[in-house]
Design a protein around this motif. Structure first.
Motif, PDB file in Angstrom:
ATOM      1  N   LEU A  36      24.372  16.182  13.997  1.00 23.86           N
ATOM      2  CA  LEU A  36      23.554  15.955  12.400  1.00 23.86           C
ATOM      3  C   LEU A  36      21.981  16.242  12.803  1.00 23.86           C
ATOM      4  O   LEU A  36      21.479  16.957  12.086  1.00 23.86           O
ATOM      5  CB  LEU A  36      23.945  14.907  11.621  1.00 23.86           C
ATOM      6  CG  LEU A  36      23.230  14.574  10.349  1.00 23.86           C
ATOM      7  CD1 LEU A  36      23.553  15.639   9.381  1.00 23.86           C
ATOM      8  CD2 LEU A  36      23.543  13.305   9.830  1.00 23.86           C
ATOM      9  N   ILE A  37      21.666  15.519  13.666  1.00 24.48           N
ATOM     10  CA  ILE A  37      20.301  15.676  13.707  1.00 24.48           C
ATOM     11  C   ILE A  37      19.703  16.997  14.401  1.00 24.48           C
ATOM     12  O   ILE A  37      18.861  17.810  14.116  1.00 24.48           O
ATOM     13  CB  ILE A  37      19.825  14.620  15.090  1.00 24.48           C
ATOM     14  CG1 ILE A  37      19.931  13.320  14.688  1.00 24.48           C
ATOM     15  CG2 ILE A  37      18.134  14.972  15.608  1.00 24.48           C
ATOM     16  CD1 ILE A  37      19.023  12.879  13.396  1.00 24.48           C
ATOM     17  N   ARG A  39      21.305  19.703  13.601  1.00 22.64           N
ATOM     18  CA  ARG A  39      21.429  20.559  12.424  1.00 22.64           C
ATOM     19  C   ARG A  39      20.150  20.491  11.393  1.00 22.64           C
ATOM     20  O   ARG A  39      19.577  21.459  11.114  1.00 22.64           O
ATOM     21  CB  ARG A  39      22.579  20.315  11.553  1.00 22.64           C
ATOM     22  CG  ARG A  39      22.948  20.936  10.332  1.00 22.64           C
ATOM     23  CD  ARG A  39      23.833  20.818   9.388  1.00 22.64           C
ATOM     24  NE  ARG A  39      24.455  21.490   8.496  1.00 22.64           N
ATOM     25  CZ  ARG A  39      23.726  21.721   7.267  1.00 22.64           C
ATOM     26  NH1 ARG A  39      22.597  20.919   7.164  1.00 22.64           N
ATOM     27  NH2 ARG A  39      23.999  22.548   6.315  1.00 22.64           N
ATOM     28  N   LYS A  40      19.697  19.218  11.348  1.00 24.39           N
ATOM     29  CA  LYS A  40      18.453  19.076  10.566  1.00 24.39           C
ATOM     30  C   LYS A  40      17.248  19.532  11.465  1.00 24.39           C
ATOM     31  O   LYS A  40      16.319  20.199  10.833  1.00 24.39           O
ATOM     32  CB  LYS A  40      18.290  17.491  10.358  1.00 24.39           C
ATOM     33  CG  LYS A  40      19.216  16.822   9.512  1.00 24.39           C
ATOM     34  CD  LYS A  40      18.989  15.408   9.252  1.00 24.39           C
ATOM     35  CE  LYS A  40      19.731  14.930   8.346  1.00 24.39           C
ATOM     36  NZ  LYS A  40      19.468  13.485   7.890  1.00 24.39           N
ATOM     37  N   TYR A  41      17.416  19.784  12.763  1.00 22.27           N
ATOM     38  CA  TYR A  41      16.261  20.203  13.501  1.00 22.27           C
ATOM     39  C   TYR A  41      16.207  21.587  13.158  1.00 22.27           C
ATOM     40  O   TYR A  41      15.265  22.380  12.882  1.00 22.27           O
ATOM     41  CB  TYR A  41      16.424  19.873  15.061  1.00 22.27           C
ATOM     42  CG  TYR A  41      15.358  20.765  15.828  1.00 22.27           C
ATOM     43  CD1 TYR A  41      13.997  20.521  15.615  1.00 22.27           C
ATOM     44  CD2 TYR A  41      15.709  22.043  16.648  1.00 22.27           C
ATOM     45  CE1 TYR A  41      13.043  21.231  16.427  1.00 22.27           C
ATOM     46  CE2 TYR A  41      14.773  22.646  17.281  1.00 22.27           C
ATOM     47  CZ  TYR A  41      13.558  22.436  17.194  1.00 22.27           C
ATOM     48  OH  TYR A  41      12.551  22.980  17.914  1.00 22.27           O
ATOM     49  N   GLU A  43      17.202  23.219  10.716  1.00 22.85           N
ATOM     50  CA  GLU A  43      16.982  23.467   9.410  1.00 22.85           C
ATOM     51  C   GLU A  43      15.284  23.677   9.224  1.00 22.85           C
ATOM     52  O   GLU A  43      14.606  24.232   8.548  1.00 22.85           O
ATOM     53  CB  GLU A  43      17.295  22.508   8.290  1.00 22.85           C
ATOM     54  CG  GLU A  43      19.078  22.547   8.039  1.00 22.85           C
ATOM     55  CD  GLU A  43      19.620  21.538   7.097  1.00 22.85           C
ATOM     56  OE1 GLU A  43      18.785  20.458   6.766  1.00 22.85           O
ATOM     57  OE2 GLU A  43      20.671  21.428   6.845  1.00 22.85           O
ATOM     58  N   LEU A  44      14.619  22.630   9.908  1.00 21.16           N
ATOM     59  CA  LEU A  44      13.119  22.532  10.085  1.00 21.16           C
ATOM     60  C   LEU A  44      12.523  23.763  10.538  1.00 21.16           C
ATOM     61  O   LEU A  44      11.900  24.260  10.005  1.00 21.16           O
ATOM     62  CB  LEU A  44      12.818  21.244  10.827  1.00 21.16           C
ATOM     63  CG  LEU A  44      12.887  19.867  10.432  1.00 21.16           C
ATOM     64  CD1 LEU A  44      12.282  18.887  11.322  1.00 21.16           C
ATOM     65  CD2 LEU A  44      12.130  19.611   9.127  1.00 21.16           C
ATOM     66  N   ASP A  63       7.356  16.187   9.549  1.00 19.46           N
ATOM     67  CA  ASP A  63       8.884  16.245   9.374  1.00 19.46           C
ATOM     68  C   ASP A  63       9.400  15.997  10.566  1.00 19.46           C
ATOM     69  O   ASP A  63      10.532  15.640  10.816  1.00 19.46           O
ATOM     70  CB  ASP A  63       8.941  17.598   8.675  1.00 19.46           C
ATOM     71  CG  ASP A  63       8.615  17.820   7.246  1.00 19.46           C
ATOM     72  OD1 ASP A  63       8.580  16.709   6.666  1.00 19.46           O
ATOM     73  OD2 ASP A  63       8.568  19.085   6.700  1.00 19.46           O
ATOM     74  N   LEU A  67      12.208  13.038  12.120  1.00 23.77           N
ATOM     75  CA  LEU A  67      13.486  13.410  12.693  1.00 23.77           C
ATOM     76  C   LEU A  67      13.545  12.637  13.656  1.00 23.77           C
ATOM     77  O   LEU A  67      14.710  12.222  14.146  1.00 23.77           O
ATOM     78  CB  LEU A  67      13.575  15.061  12.544  1.00 23.77           C
ATOM     79  CG  LEU A  67      15.094  15.385  12.861  1.00 23.77           C
ATOM     80  CD1 LEU A  67      16.148  14.964  12.170  1.00 23.77           C
ATOM     81  CD2 LEU A  67      15.076  17.107  13.406  1.00 23.77           C
ATOM     82  N   GLU A  70      14.659   9.101  13.107  1.00 22.64           N
ATOM     83  CA  GLU A  70      16.182   9.039  12.523  1.00 22.64           C
ATOM     84  C   GLU A  70      16.882   9.304  13.791  1.00 22.64           C
ATOM     85  O   GLU A  70      17.815   8.589  13.955  1.00 22.64           O
ATOM     86  CB  GLU A  70      16.303  10.438  11.573  1.00 22.64           C
ATOM     87  CG  GLU A  70      17.769  10.267  11.131  1.00 22.64           C
ATOM     88  CD  GLU A  70      17.994  11.219  10.060  1.00 22.64           C
ATOM     89  OE1 GLU A  70      19.228  11.401   9.813  1.00 22.64           O
ATOM     90  OE2 GLU A  70      17.019  11.922   9.632  1.00 22.64           O
TER      91      GLU A  70
END
Length: 132
Positions: A36-37, A39-41, A43-44, A63, A67, A70
């Motif tokens: 998940l992290i 994926r979020k990275y 996306e950034l 941002d 992350l 998180e």
């Protein structure tokens, strides 16, 4: 991945009860970065900036640090991340996090699943190391 953050704390000396400022270092660990992290990275990177190749704006940096916080299960805050280390160490930890999130080890070893990507880019020299 490990992050050490420093905080200045005022305590009283035992004998005199005079206030003394001491440095407290707290170490935070995360054994891995979840999918998940990752994926979020990604996306950034897709929305904002390639953090490895470009200097981020303050908002983009916030941002990314959010992350990182998180990824460490909110063991520290964004402000503690900024305040708890020198600029140089902060930049090193951001780079380490990016490599960690991408699955690239910091020991210099190239993972087997991406090793071919690096080998294909190499062009062998036909001069045998000597100029013609």
């Amino acid at each position: 991945m490990i992050i050490k953050l420093t905080k200045m704390v005022v305590k009283k000396e035992e004998n005199t009860q005079k206030p003394v400022i001491i440095e407290e270092v707290t170490e935070y660990q995360t054994p891995f970065v979840s999918g998940l992290i990752y994926r979020k990275y990604m996306e950034l990177v897709e929305k904002n900036v390639d953090y490895v190749k470009e200097a981020p704006t303050m908002e983009q940096l916030d941002d990314l640090i959010a992350l990182i916080v998180e990824a460490f299960q909110n063991q520290f805050t964004i402000d503690e991340f900024y305040a708890g280390q020198s600029t140089q160490v902060m930049k090193e930890k951001i780079t380490e996090f990016i490599f960690f999130a991408l699955g690239i080890p910091m020991d210099g070893e190239i993972p087997e699943d991406v090793k071919g990507d690096f080998e294909e880019d190499a062009t062998p020299s036909d001069s045998g190391g000597k100029d013609k």
